[in-house]
Design an enzyme around this catalytic site. Structure first.
Site, PDB file in Angstrom:
ATOM      1  N   SER A  59       0.810  -1.226   0.000  1.00  0.00           N
ATOM      2  CA  SER A  59       0.000   0.000   0.000  1.00  0.00           C
ATOM      3  C   SER A  59       0.843   1.276   0.000  1.00  0.00           C
ATOM      4  O   SER A  59       1.586   1.522  -0.929  1.00  0.00           O
ATOM      5  CB  SER A  59      -0.967  -0.050   1.183  1.00  0.00           C
ATOM      6  OG  SER A  59      -1.878   1.010   1.117  1.00  0.00           O
ATOM      7  N   ASP A  97      -6.379   2.247  -2.758  1.00  0.00           N
ATOM      8  CA  ASP A  97      -7.582   2.014  -1.945  1.00  0.00           C
ATOM      9  C   ASP A  97      -7.888   3.197  -1.011  1.00  0.00           C
ATOM     10  O   ASP A  97      -8.804   3.126  -0.203  1.00  0.00           O
ATOM     11  CB  ASP A  97      -7.510   0.684  -1.172  1.00  0.00           C
ATOM     12  CG  ASP A  97      -6.405   0.641  -0.127  1.00  0.00           C
ATOM     13  OD1 ASP A  97      -5.642   1.616  -0.020  1.00  0.00           O
ATOM     14  OD2 ASP A  97      -6.297  -0.389   0.581  1.00  0.00           O
ATOM     15  N   ALA A 103     -10.215   8.914   8.368  1.00  0.00           N
ATOM     16  CA  ALA A 103      -9.754  10.260   8.005  1.00  0.00           C
ATOM     17  C   ALA A 103      -8.701  10.190   6.894  1.00  0.00           C
ATOM     18  O   ALA A 103      -8.581  11.096   6.072  1.00  0.00           O
ATOM     19  CB  ALA A 103      -9.187  10.962   9.236  1.00  0.00           C
ATOM     20  N   ASN A 104      -7.951   9.065   6.817  1.00  0.00           N
ATOM     21  CA  ASN A 104      -6.897   8.923   5.802  1.00  0.00           C
ATOM     22  C   ASN A 104      -7.440   8.723   4.379  1.00  0.00           C
ATOM     23  O   ASN A 104      -6.672   8.613   3.434  1.00  0.00           O
ATOM     24  CB  ASN A 104      -5.946   7.784   6.176  1.00  0.00           C
ATOM     25  CG  ASN A 104      -6.641   6.412   6.186  1.00  0.00           C
ATOM     26  OD1 ASN A 104      -7.629   6.186   5.486  1.00  0.00           O
ATOM     27  ND2 ASN A 104      -6.127   5.504   6.983  1.00  0.00           N
ATOM     28  N   ARG A 129      -2.817   5.544  21.230  1.00  0.00           N
ATOM     29  CA  ARG A 129      -3.068   4.121  20.942  1.00  0.00           C
ATOM     30  C   ARG A 129      -1.790   3.485  20.413  1.00  0.00           C
ATOM     31  O   ARG A 129      -1.004   4.142  19.730  1.00  0.00           O
ATOM     32  CB  ARG A 129      -4.214   3.943  19.947  1.00  0.00           C
ATOM     33  CG  ARG A 129      -4.058   4.697  18.661  1.00  0.00           C
ATOM     34  CD  ARG A 129      -5.207   4.425  17.696  1.00  0.00           C
ATOM     35  NE  ARG A 129      -5.117   3.098  17.098  1.00  0.00           N
ATOM     36  CZ  ARG A 129      -4.434   2.818  15.992  1.00  0.00           C
ATOM     37  NH1 ARG A 129      -3.772   3.762  15.346  1.00  0.00           N
ATOM     38  NH2 ARG A 129      -4.411   1.594  15.507  1.00  0.00           N
ATOM     39  N   SER A 172       0.560   1.422  17.968  1.00  0.00           N
ATOM     40  CA  SER A 172       0.541   1.135  16.531  1.00  0.00           C
ATOM     41  C   SER A 172       0.258  -0.355  16.337  1.00  0.00           C
ATOM     42  O   SER A 172       0.619  -1.177  17.172  1.00  0.00           O
ATOM     43  CB  SER A 172       1.913   1.472  15.934  1.00  0.00           C
ATOM     44  OG  SER A 172       2.108   0.753  14.746  1.00  0.00           O
TER      45      SER A 172
END
Length: 541
Positions: free
Chosen positions: A64, A280, A371-372, A497, A499
């Site tokens: 990706s 994507d 949000a990405n 959080r 990763s």
């Protein structure tokens, strides 16, 4: 199982000593040279999964938005969704098994998952444009052949295209034709039908500049160009002929750095968008006349789509349940706008597409975006059947017209997974139908200033979270410290959080001004460093 073949082939794809990788939301990702044994074994696992569910399974070789030197592999389940969580564990076990344990682990998986090895199996394979992808997809084929399965290698495809093919194959063509032409035809037909319904005058030609991250998106968009109507003029940048994949470009770069990609020349008020490396994800952006850069991320994309769908659903007068699913990273003002202005229910879930997808399935119309820029819309079977029935039978013109638009939206949206090409066409169609400029879309609400940071820690597992990752349970005292820091600023919130892929803790903060968001993010990063075992020097402002 041909044990001799397994031994022979396994020796050709040896596991490096001491290497241990985990299958996460994105499958396996690592430096390309560490992955040969993993992709071989995922060929084996895809066959086992296919036999277990009596359906075609997908294997995609991609990393990706990671740098070009990396690669990865992930499996696609029968309806184009992500691999079932129980099989993520099997994937990790198989990937990390020592050479001599391989047969034992395969046998255990077969017992636990009730796999009948005598059943037929079939696998679809796709890959991105990385230099290492061709050789790695050959290793997948080796794994498939050891366990005696059928396969079809689609070669270079976007990740969403492979998800689409798998879904088409397993719905016996109900979802579409399992070919690239089938994909291009379905999307372009739905798009053209939609914009035909536009009553807006305005510019007849829509120009759009697209940064393809020097990846697969450029190849596939070029192939799709002949299918586009002349109203849409796309200009492809970062097409992979000159620069490295994802280097200073692509959706992830634009979102993280809040600036335009290299290799794309922007004039004021031009509509531009960026795909990520495997197409994507998508984000839009423009420069205003004063030269300021404006990012339109996944939250604003979800908002635009929600406005459009809500209007159409009101016109067809059916009792459909609609909701938007977000993660904790969604901008606070997007959540406020959706809930208070649009009156659409919003649900927050843990980060990771599988969590969003799962939640969105609970509604007749479930819109989800990170949000990405990764996201899509899911329609329940009931809603889809009813909408298609209205198109055929509804006497009232306005209702039928709205139902027709919804039907075209259903066909234009890739419901299996976020798809930059499909999402781009959805956005372009909505802007045309509503007669909106990119500036008017941007002006729906103003994002609260925010900052993303990361802190390196010795072990990311010391952080445990709850409430869709918005609150930290461990280490002791961390959440209390964050609560105290948040109280110092207006309209502020912050969360931390671990990763999913590396030993870092991710920090998100937002507040009324950029200065305050930056200050809050920095103070939270110091708290994480001191309370959660930070590595190296403390974070600097």
């Amino acid at each position: 199982m041909d044990l001799e073949a397994l031994r022979r082939y396994s020796a050709l794809h040896p596991k490096p000593a001491g290497l241990s990788l985990q299958y996460g939301t994105a499958g396996f990702r690592s430096r390309a040279e560490q992955l040969d044994h993993i992709v071989f074994r995922m060929g084996l696992l895809a066959i086992l999964r296919s036999k277990a569910v009596t359906a075609t399974i997908g294997v995609m070789v991609t990393a990706s938005h990671n740098p070009e030197e990396d690669n990865g592999v992930k499996l696609v389940d029968p309806l184009g969704e992500m691999l079932h969580p129980s099989w993520e564990e099997y994937a990790t076990q198989l990937a990390n098994a020592e050479e001599q344990e391989l047969q034992k682990v395969i046998t255990e998986i077969c017992q636990k998952a009730e796999v009948n090895l005598h059943k037929d199996a079939s696998v679809f394979i796709g890959r991105d444009t990385r230099p290492s992808s061709k050789k790695l997809s050959q290793s997948v084929i080796d794994g498939i052949q050891v366990l005696g399965g059928q396969y079809h290698d689609y070669g270079l495809v976007t990740t969403p295209q492979l998800h689409y093919m798998v879904c088409c194959q397993n719905t016996q063509g109900q979802y579409g034709k399992a070919t690239l032409e089938g994909y291009y035809e379905k999307l372009s037909k739905a798009f053209m039908e939609l914009i035909k319904q536009s009553h807006c005058s305005g510019e007849t030609q829509k120009h759009l500049k697209i940064d393809c991250a020097n990846g697969i998106g450029a190849l596939k968009l070029s192939e799709m160009k002949p299918y586009f109507p002349q109203e849409v003029v796309i200009h492809i940048y970062n097409d992979g002929t000159k620069e490295k994949l994802n280097h200073l470009c692509g959706a992830d770069f634009v979102k993280v750095h809040q600036k335009p990609p290299g290799g794309l020349d922007m004039k004021p008020n031009e509509r531009c968008c960026s795909f990520d490396g495997d197409a994507d994800r998508i984000v839009y952006y423009y420069k205003d006349t004063a030269g300021h850069f404006h990012l339109i991320d996944g939250d604003k994309i979800a908002t635009l789509i929600s406005i459009f769908l809500k209007e159409l659903l009101a016109k067809v007068k059916q009792d459909f349940k609609m909701a938007v699913v977000q993660t904790a990273y969604a901008n606070g003002n997007s959540t406020r706008y959706l809930q208070e202005t649009l009156k659409v229910p919003v649900h927050c879930v843990k980060t990771g597409v599988k969590h969003l997808h799962h939640k969105a399935q609970e509604f007749d119309v479930g819109v989800y975006f990170e949000a990405n820029g990764h996201g899509t819309v899911l329609f329940s079977k009931t809603a889809e059947t009813k909408i298609r029935q209205l198109v055929k039978e509804e006497k009232d013109d306005e209702k039928r017209e709205a139902a027709k638009m919804l039907e075209n939206m259903i066909d234009l949206i890739n419901q299996t997974v976020g798809d930059a090409v499909s999402d781009m066409l959805v956005i372009e169609a909505i802007l045309t139908l509503k007669g909106l400029t990119v500036q008017q879309w941007d002006a729906l609400y103003t994002d609260l200033p925010n900052r993303l940071l990361k802190v390196q820690v010795a072990d990311r597992r010391v952080i445990d979270t709850t409430d869709a990752e918005r609150r930290a349970l461990t280490p002791p005292g961390l959440q209390e410290k964050i609560d105290a820091l948040v109280k110092k600023y207006r309209l502020s919130r912050a969360f931390v959080r671990p990763s999913g892929t590396e030993d870092v803790v991710r920090i998100y903060a937002e507040a009324d001004t950029q200065e305050n968001a930056d200050a809050l993010a920095h103070e939270v990063s110091l708290a994480v460093f001191h309370l959660a075992g930070g590595k190296g020097a403390p974070p600097q402002p």
